[in-house]
Design a protein around this motif. Structure first.
Motif, mmCIF file in Angstrom:
data_model
loop_
_atom_site.group_PDB
_atom_site.id
_atom_site.type_symbol
_atom_site.label_atom_id
_atom_site.label_comp_id
_atom_site.label_asym_id
_atom_site.label_seq_id
_atom_site.Cartn_x
_atom_site.Cartn_y
_atom_site.Cartn_z
ATOM 1 N N ALA A 108 16.948 11.767 22.445
ATOM 2 C CA ALA A 108 17.753 11.278 21.317
ATOM 3 C C ALA A 108 19.019 12.101 21.100
ATOM 4 C CB ALA A 108 16.904 11.225 20.053
ATOM 5 N N PRO A 109 19.907 12.155 22.094
ATOM 6 C CA PRO A 109 21.118 12.961 21.937
ATOM 7 C C PRO A 109 22.014 12.492 20.792
ATOM 8 C CG PRO A 109 21.248 11.593 23.910
ATOM 9 C CD PRO A 109 19.847 11.473 23.374
ATOM 10 N N ASP A 110 21.864 11.242 20.372
ATOM 11 C CA ASP A 110 22.694 10.718 19.279
ATOM 12 C C ASP A 110 22.380 11.361 17.930
ATOM 13 O OD1 ASP A 110 20.211 9.314 19.624
ATOM 14 O OD2 ASP A 110 20.902 7.799 18.203
ATOM 15 N N ILE A 111 21.212 11.992 17.795
ATOM 16 C CA ILE A 111 20.874 12.660 16.530
ATOM 17 C C ILE A 111 20.713 14.171 16.697
ATOM 18 C CG2 ILE A 111 19.848 10.597 15.492
ATOM 19 C CD1 ILE A 111 17.065 11.847 16.112
ATOM 20 N N ALA A 112 21.090 14.686 17.865
ATOM 21 C CA ALA A 112 20.966 16.126 18.124
ATOM 22 C C ALA A 112 21.720 16.934 17.066
ATOM 23 C CB ALA A 112 21.492 16.463 19.518
ATOM 24 N N GLY A 113 21.075 17.977 16.577
ATOM 25 C CA GLY A 113 21.690 18.883 15.616
ATOM 26 C C GLY A 113 21.781 18.357 14.201
ATOM 27 N N GLN A 114 21.193 17.202 13.926
ATOM 28 C CA GLN A 114 21.298 16.595 12.596
ATOM 29 C C GLN A 114 20.013 16.728 11.767
ATOM 30 O OE1 GLN A 114 23.096 12.618 12.649
ATOM 31 N NE2 GLN A 114 23.782 13.045 14.740
ATOM 32 N N ASP A 115 19.000 17.408 12.285
ATOM 33 C CA ASP A 115 17.723 17.596 11.588
ATOM 34 C C ASP A 115 17.040 16.264 11.265
ATOM 35 O OD1 ASP A 115 15.746 19.365 10.575
ATOM 36 O OD2 ASP A 115 16.500 19.140 8.527
#
Length: 187
Positions: A111-118
């Protein structure tokens, strides 16, 4: 196949082998090997389904299944279909277990589209660790404690991908912290 039969024996004694023998030669070979190996385990009830029928049955009557065995491609497809049953792929642990090695991972991708977004759901990762304790380390009690901790947290909290009314929405990090705290109380 032998490993799947052994796992099924430890669980409910039921195994479903999935192939595409009605259209692919390799599927007929799979079923031949599966049938011959299953004969060595008369205490395990083994049935066979074509992958398209298995996909329909998993959605229609998931309780019919306990342990399934199939090649990787069909496993990838059916695990994604089954991911809708608990409400999110983020709930499904996974194991690729061989004779000498095993890989434990959630069924979902990165799910790279939500990486770093918790935003990710860590439950499948946590449950995959439980499978590691059960199957590779021979510590089923730890797996059971992990399941109890996850169940306790899910009674009140959810990540965004599986949020339902009446629950408290949390991010990935907080969900992990809640599960860890619940595990500390159950273990």
């Amino acid at each position: 196949m032998r490993l799947a039969l052994e796992l099924a024996r430890e669980r409910s004694g039921r195994l479903t082998s999935v192939d595409k023998g009605n259209a692919l030669e390799v599927g007929r070979f799979w079923r031949e090997i599966a049938t011959g190996t299953a004969a060595e385990f008369p205490d395990v009830e083994t049935d066979h389904l074509y992958v398209d029928n298995a996909a329909m049955q998993i959605i229609r009557d998931p309780r019919r299944f306990d342990t399934l065995v199939m090649g990787n491609m069909f496993g990838d497809i059916l695990s994604d279909a089954a991911g809708n049953l608990p409400g999110s792929l983020g709930m499904l642990p996974s194991a690729s277990i061989g004779e000498r090695h095993a890989l434990y991972e959630p069924c979902h991708g990165s799910a790279p589209d939500i990486a770093g977004q918790d935003l990710a759901n860590p439950v499948a990762s946590v449950l995959s660790v439980g499978m590691l304790f059960r199957h590779s380390l021979g510590l089923p009690g730890v797996d059971e404690d992990i399941h109890r901790a996850v169940d306790a947290v899910l009674a009140t909290h959810r990540t965004a991908d599986m949020m339902t009314p009446g629950k408290t929405q949390v991010g990935c990090e907080e969900m992990g912290d809640l599960i860890l705290a619940a595990y500390a109380q159950t273990a």
